[in-house]
Write an enzyme that holds these catalytic residues in place. Sequence first.
Site, PDB file in Angstrom:
ATOM      1  N   PRO A 231       0.803  -1.219   0.000  1.00 48.58           N
ATOM      2  CG  PRO A 231      -0.119  -1.104   2.126  1.00 48.58           C
ATOM      3  CD  PRO A 231       0.639  -1.993   1.234  1.00 48.58           C
ATOM      4  CD  GLU A 232       3.860   2.764  -3.762  1.00 47.45           C
ATOM      5  OE1 GLU A 232       3.990   3.887  -4.253  1.00 47.45           O
ATOM      6  OE2 GLU A 232       4.353   1.742  -4.256  1.00 47.45           O
TER       7      GLU A 232
ATOM      8  CG  HIS B 216      -1.280 -13.972   8.334  1.00 44.17           C
ATOM      9  ND1 HIS B 216      -0.266 -14.634   8.987  1.00 44.17           N
ATOM     10  CD2 HIS B 216      -1.362 -14.529   7.107  1.00 44.17           C
ATOM     11  CE1 HIS B 216       0.261 -15.543   8.187  1.00 44.17           C
ATOM     12  NE2 HIS B 216      -0.391 -15.504   7.039  1.00 44.17           N
TER      13      HIS B 216
ATOM     14  NE  ARG C  91       5.113 -10.156   2.006  1.00 43.10           N
ATOM     15  CZ  ARG C  91       5.142  -9.652   0.792  1.00 43.10           C
ATOM     16  NH1 ARG C  91       5.559  -8.429   0.608  1.00 43.10           N
ATOM     17  NH2 ARG C  91       4.759 -10.353  -0.236  1.00 43.10           N
TER      18      ARG C  91
ATOM     19  NE  ARG D 189      16.766  16.319   1.158  1.00 44.83           N
ATOM     20  CZ  ARG D 189      15.990  15.456   1.781  1.00 44.83           C
ATOM     21  NH1 ARG D 189      16.133  14.175   1.562  1.00 44.83           N
ATOM     22  NH2 ARG D 189      15.078  15.873   2.618  1.00 44.83           N
TER      23      ARG D 189
END
Length: 284
Positions: A2-3, A95, A115, A157
Amino acid sequence: MPELPEVEVVRLGLERGVVGRTIDRVEVRHPRAVRRHEAGMRDFEDLLAGRTITGAQRRGKYLWLPLDSGDAVTGHLGMSGQLLVVPPDKQDEKHLHIRFTFTDGGRELRFVDQRTFGGLFVVAGGAELPSTIAHIARDPVDPAFDDEAFVAGVRRRKTGIKRALLDQTLVSGIGNIYADEALWRAPLHWARPTETLPRPVVRELLEHVRRVLHESLAAGGTSFDALYVSTEGVSGLFERSLHAYGREGEPCDRCGTPIRRDAFMNRSSFSCPRCQPRPRRGRF
DNA sequence: ACCCACCCCTGGGCGC
DNA sequence: TGCGCCCAGGGGTGGG
């Protein structure tokens, strides 16, 4: 994986599914699913029982649910986390790590994570913006996002452009999929040194980022490996619109050259060798 | 102040 | 058929 678009789809589902409801009980079934919560999982459960959820917020890939106590349940889905809103009689997922039941006896909220890279925690007084995620920059979909500050930040940067896009303290919500898609659209090679990018090029790249995020959101997100689903368990359809990510060896949609895959930052980068040539002095 | 390598985790796919 | 390896990868952390 997921983004931003996927997390936003989940946020919308939480807004519809749990906001305004009062938590009856919380059951933590996997200790690792409660993260960064000093007082531990029992405290997590106790803080939430009886609280009413007053909203569903997102910054980048983080979500939080403000409570009537002034605290906030905060979380990250990691690689495979799901927040599902399901009938109480639905069989437990393999899970299933955290279960929220509500005083109205209606659908449960379940945190499911194969995970276990994701997790939830309670931030005291974090209803506005949880302090734990205050270092996360605004995302390009946020109306208060400062475009020119981003452009200046990128050019300050000394790194490759993809690293900058993935740096959540510079701009949030972008992960490997949308970084590759935006760079394909630009088109720019992932290793292009940030300090060599003219302002208009960075502005244009930001517009490509915005556009791909919006388009994906409209399609319900990308469900590349079926680990991402909405709160209703529905997959997104944006995978079929990807131009670069996951398309190694397939022809570029612009020029027909087979898409290449490079190992980079312990992950893969997909790009077109012709449209996105390697820079002479790239930051690899 | 900034950059970056490392580590957390599980299941699917693949080669032998 | 089964075993072992690789891969997916966001973000916190600690070292440079």
